[in-house]
Design a protein around this motif. Sequence first.
Motif, PDB file in Angstrom:
ATOM      1  N   TYR A  47      64.783  26.017  42.697  1.00 56.53           N
ATOM      2  CA  TYR A  47      64.133  24.861  42.075  1.00 56.53           C
ATOM      3  C   TYR A  47      64.148  24.976  40.554  1.00 56.53           C
ATOM      4  CZ  TYR A  47      60.167  22.106  40.348  1.00 56.53           C
ATOM      5  OH  TYR A  47      59.365  21.261  39.625  1.00 56.53           O
ATOM      6  N   LEU A  48      63.834  26.166  40.040  1.00 54.16           N
ATOM      7  CA  LEU A  48      63.844  26.366  38.595  1.00 54.16           C
ATOM      8  C   LEU A  48      65.249  26.210  38.020  1.00 54.16           C
ATOM      9  CD1 LEU A  48      61.407  29.408  38.177  1.00 54.16           C
ATOM     10  CD2 LEU A  48      60.917  26.965  37.898  1.00 54.16           C
ATOM     11  N   LEU A  49      66.252  26.540  38.834  1.00 57.19           N
ATOM     12  CA  LEU A  49      67.642  26.389  38.410  1.00 57.19           C
ATOM     13  C   LEU A  49      68.186  24.986  38.689  1.00 57.19           C
ATOM     14  CD1 LEU A  49      68.991  29.823  39.681  1.00 57.19           C
ATOM     15  CD2 LEU A  49      68.220  29.213  37.388  1.00 57.19           C
ATOM     16  N   GLU A  50      67.277  24.091  39.080  1.00 60.75           N
ATOM     17  CA  GLU A  50      67.589  22.674  39.301  1.00 60.75           C
ATOM     18  C   GLU A  50      68.525  22.451  40.478  1.00 60.75           C
ATOM     19  OE1 GLU A  50      68.860  21.022  35.580  1.00 60.75           O
ATOM     20  OE2 GLU A  50      66.982  21.563  34.560  1.00 60.75           O
ATOM     21  N   VAL A  51      68.421  23.339  41.477  1.00 55.60           N
ATOM     22  CA  VAL A  51      69.146  23.152  42.735  1.00 55.60           C
ATOM     23  C   VAL A  51      68.209  22.425  43.690  1.00 55.60           C
ATOM     24  CG1 VAL A  51      70.280  24.287  44.675  1.00 55.60           C
ATOM     25  CG2 VAL A  51      70.474  25.252  42.363  1.00 55.60           C
ATOM     26  N   PRO A  52      68.601  21.271  44.230  1.00 61.22           N
ATOM     27  CA  PRO A  52      67.707  20.521  45.117  1.00 61.22           C
ATOM     28  C   PRO A  52      67.471  21.240  46.444  1.00 61.22           C
ATOM     29  CG  PRO A  52      69.880  19.506  45.075  1.00 61.22           C
ATOM     30  CD  PRO A  52      69.892  20.573  44.033  1.00 61.22           C
ATOM     31  N   GLY A  53      66.369  20.864  47.101  1.00 58.27           N
ATOM     32  CA  GLY A  53      66.113  21.404  48.430  1.00 58.27           C
ATOM     33  C   GLY A  53      64.693  21.900  48.641  1.00 58.27           C
ATOM     34  N   LEU A  54      63.976  22.209  47.562  1.00 58.86           N
ATOM     35  CA  LEU A  54      62.621  22.715  47.740  1.00 58.86           C
ATOM     36  C   LEU A  54      61.722  21.675  48.384  1.00 58.86           C
ATOM     37  CD1 LEU A  54      60.502  24.931  47.300  1.00 58.86           C
ATOM     38  CD2 LEU A  54      60.125  24.020  44.997  1.00 58.86           C
ATOM     39  N   ALA A  55      61.949  20.408  48.064  1.00 58.88           N
ATOM     40  CA  ALA A  55      61.088  19.333  48.577  1.00 58.88           C
ATOM     41  C   ALA A  55      61.435  18.973  50.015  1.00 58.88           C
ATOM     42  CB  ALA A  55      61.205  18.105  47.682  1.00 58.88           C
ATOM     43  N   ASN A  56      61.500  19.981  50.862  1.00 57.47           N
ATOM     44  CA  ASN A  56      61.702  19.817  52.298  1.00 57.47           C
ATOM     45  C   ASN A  56      60.808  20.820  53.010  1.00 57.47           C
ATOM     46  OD1 ASN A  56      63.828  17.781  52.502  1.00 57.47           O
ATOM     47  ND2 ASN A  56      65.166  19.297  51.547  1.00 57.47           N
ATOM     48  N   LEU A  57      60.657  20.652  54.301  1.00 63.04           N
ATOM     49  CA  LEU A  57      59.916  21.601  55.116  1.00 63.04           C
ATOM     50  C   LEU A  57      60.898  22.607  55.706  1.00 63.04           C
ATOM     51  CD1 LEU A  57      57.369  22.594  56.579  1.00 63.04           C
ATOM     52  CD2 LEU A  57      57.814  20.858  58.346  1.00 63.04           C
ATOM     53  N   HIS A  58      60.710  23.869  55.368  1.00 59.60           N
ATOM     54  CA  HIS A  58      61.587  24.935  55.832  1.00 59.60           C
ATOM     55  C   HIS A  58      60.830  25.809  56.829  1.00 59.60           C
ATOM     56  CE1 HIS A  58      64.253  24.049  52.371  1.00 59.60           C
ATOM     57  NE2 HIS A  58      63.114  23.862  51.731  1.00 59.60           N
ATOM     58  N   SER A  59      61.505  26.229  57.864  1.00 59.10           N
ATOM     59  CA  SER A  59      60.890  27.141  58.819  1.00 59.10           C
ATOM     60  C   SER A  59      61.914  28.169  59.265  1.00 59.10           C
ATOM     61  CB  SER A  59      60.338  26.386  60.031  1.00 59.10           C
ATOM     62  OG  SER A  59      61.390  25.792  60.775  1.00 59.10           O
ATOM     63  N   PHE A  60      61.410  29.334  59.641  1.00 60.94           N
ATOM     64  CA  PHE A  60      62.283  30.396  60.128  1.00 60.94           C
ATOM     65  C   PHE A  60      61.615  31.094  61.295  1.00 60.94           C
ATOM     66  CE2 PHE A  60      64.979  33.980  60.472  1.00 60.94           C
ATOM     67  CZ  PHE A  60      66.153  33.678  59.801  1.00 60.94           C
TER      68      PHE A  60
ATOM     69  N   LEU B 237      62.201  35.965  65.194  1.00 59.09           N
ATOM     70  CA  LEU B 237      62.524  36.597  66.466  1.00 59.09           C
ATOM     71  C   LEU B 237      63.892  36.169  66.959  1.00 59.09           C
ATOM     72  CD1 LEU B 237      61.641  38.393  68.817  1.00 59.09           C
ATOM     73  CD2 LEU B 237      60.548  36.377  69.842  1.00 59.09           C
ATOM     74  N   HIS B 238      64.201  34.880  66.823  1.00 50.18           N
ATOM     75  CA  HIS B 238      65.468  34.342  67.315  1.00 50.18           C
ATOM     76  C   HIS B 238      66.459  34.026  66.199  1.00 50.18           C
ATOM     77  CE1 HIS B 238      62.415  33.278  70.451  1.00 50.18           C
ATOM     78  NE2 HIS B 238      63.334  33.818  71.220  1.00 50.18           N
ATOM     79  N   GLN B 239      66.109  34.400  64.965  1.00 53.80           N
ATOM     80  CA  GLN B 239      66.977  34.191  63.800  1.00 53.80           C
ATOM     81  C   GLN B 239      67.407  32.723  63.685  1.00 53.80           C
ATOM     82  OE1 GLN B 239      67.925  36.479  61.371  1.00 53.80           O
ATOM     83  NE2 GLN B 239      66.441  37.828  62.300  1.00 53.80           N
ATOM     84  N   GLN B 240      66.428  31.837  63.757  1.00 51.96           N
ATOM     85  CA  GLN B 240      66.717  30.405  63.688  1.00 51.96           C
ATOM     86  C   GLN B 240      66.031  29.789  62.471  1.00 51.96           C
ATOM     87  OE1 GLN B 240      65.394  28.970  67.516  1.00 51.96           O
ATOM     88  NE2 GLN B 240      67.315  29.534  68.525  1.00 51.96           N
ATOM     89  N   TYR B 241      66.838  29.224  61.601  1.00 52.43           N
ATOM     90  CA  TYR B 241      66.348  28.580  60.386  1.00 52.43           C
ATOM     91  C   TYR B 241      66.464  27.065  60.544  1.00 52.43           C
ATOM     92  CZ  TYR B 241      66.180  27.087  55.490  1.00 52.43           C
ATOM     93  OH  TYR B 241      65.858  26.459  54.316  1.00 52.43           O
ATOM     94  N   LYS B 242      65.449  26.355  60.089  1.00 53.27           N
ATOM     95  CA  LYS B 242      65.438  24.907  60.231  1.00 53.27           C
ATOM     96  C   LYS B 242      64.910  24.266  58.952  1.00 53.27           C
ATOM     97  CE  LYS B 242      63.414  21.217  63.116  1.00 53.27           C
ATOM     98  NZ  LYS B 242      62.478  20.943  64.257  1.00 53.27           N
ATOM     99  N   THR B 243      65.562  23.201  58.530  1.00 50.62           N
ATOM    100  CA  THR B 243      65.094  22.415  57.390  1.00 50.62           C
ATOM    101  C   THR B 243      64.830  20.996  57.859  1.00 50.62           C
ATOM    102  OG1 THR B 243      66.381  23.722  55.809  1.00 50.62           O
ATOM    103  CG2 THR B 243      65.624  21.563  55.071  1.00 50.62           C
ATOM    104  N   THR B 244      63.637  20.486  57.569  1.00 49.34           N
ATOM    105  CA  THR B 244      63.265  19.127  57.946  1.00 49.34           C
ATOM    106  C   THR B 244      62.987  18.323  56.686  1.00 49.34           C
ATOM    107  OG1 THR B 244      62.221  19.965  59.978  1.00 49.34           O
ATOM    108  CG2 THR B 244      61.640  17.729  59.273  1.00 49.34           C
ATOM    109  N   GLU B 245      63.649  17.194  56.555  1.00 52.14           N
ATOM    110  CA  GLU B 245      63.428  16.343  55.385  1.00 52.14           C
ATOM    111  C   GLU B 245      62.018  15.759  55.444  1.00 52.14           C
ATOM    112  OE1 GLU B 245      65.358  12.407  53.148  1.00 52.14           O
ATOM    113  OE2 GLU B 245      66.267  13.234  54.966  1.00 52.14           O
ATOM    114  N   THR B 246      61.318  15.823  54.347  1.00 52.42           N
ATOM    115  CA  THR B 246      59.973  15.261  54.279  1.00 52.42           C
ATOM    116  C   THR B 246      60.003  13.953  53.489  1.00 52.42           C
ATOM    117  OG1 THR B 246      59.437  16.526  52.278  1.00 52.42           O
ATOM    118  CG2 THR B 246      58.886  17.525  54.406  1.00 52.42           C
ATOM    119  N   ARG B 247      59.095  13.075  53.834  1.00 50.75           N
ATOM    120  CA  ARG B 247      59.013  11.782  53.150  1.00 50.75           C
ATOM    121  C   ARG B 247      57.585  11.544  52.686  1.00 50.75           C
ATOM    122  NH1 ARG B 247      63.558   8.806  53.867  1.00 50.75           N
ATOM    123  NH2 ARG B 247      64.977   9.444  55.553  1.00 50.75           N
TER     124      ARG B 247
END
Length: 268
Positions: free
Chosen positions: A212-225, A228-238
Amino acid sequence: MALNEKELLRYKHSIAVPGLGLSMQEKIKNTRILVIGCGGLGATVLQYLSAAGVGVIGIADYGVLNEEDLSRTPLFQIQDIRKHKAKMASSRMWAFNPFTKHYPFLIQVKPENVQQVIREFDLVIDCSQNEPTHLVVNDGCILGGKPFVMAEVHNWTAWWAGFNIPQANGDFSASYRCVRKEVDEYRNFDAGALPFTHGAAATHIVNSVMRYLLEVPGLANLHSFDFLHQQYKTTETRADAGVVAETKERGLLTADEYGMTIEPDVED
């Protein structure tokens, strides 16, 4: 503020990363971040923010270290038991990186002080893992126009998200109140706490903040990990304009309305 010669040497490997460079390292130095909560999640977030060279780091935590905290807070040592976590964290990190200013706030963040506490910071990271505190921080940051990050870890699962983030079109990203239903599926408050999932989640959070500080987009989403199953998920928030407008119009609530238990002031 420019980097001095010793800082240039200290951060030379970061500066050498393509896309980072001297100007971005100086931007990181001139950033002020407040971390709320110095437990298993916050303590590791603090360490890596300091390691990255964030210029000013505030540490807000009114609690003292208990022996059961040590397994997930390797920042601390056994002789720190019954000492204030924020104060000891500040001391440890100064010894680690004297080029970063670490300011401990031995307070509970609550409706009466939240706006004053966050005022001088560019970004707030709420690692309290406490729902009433999340709501107080959300409302204070919305009223104060501050971007903020919230995060929690429950056994094998972590979630984190950026809120009130300025967007390219001039709008702001969602508030925490806009996505409370979405984050509920990642919660299990009675499931215990694993030390390594807290540490691993903290590095993901700091990575997101640095991007975010480097101005790369993506922080304004919901991230989960799911570790146990090594599963990463990003959900767009509104953003829910109605929810945000209501928050601004209503202002801060009382501690009782937030469901917050006010703890006695600590003695330094």
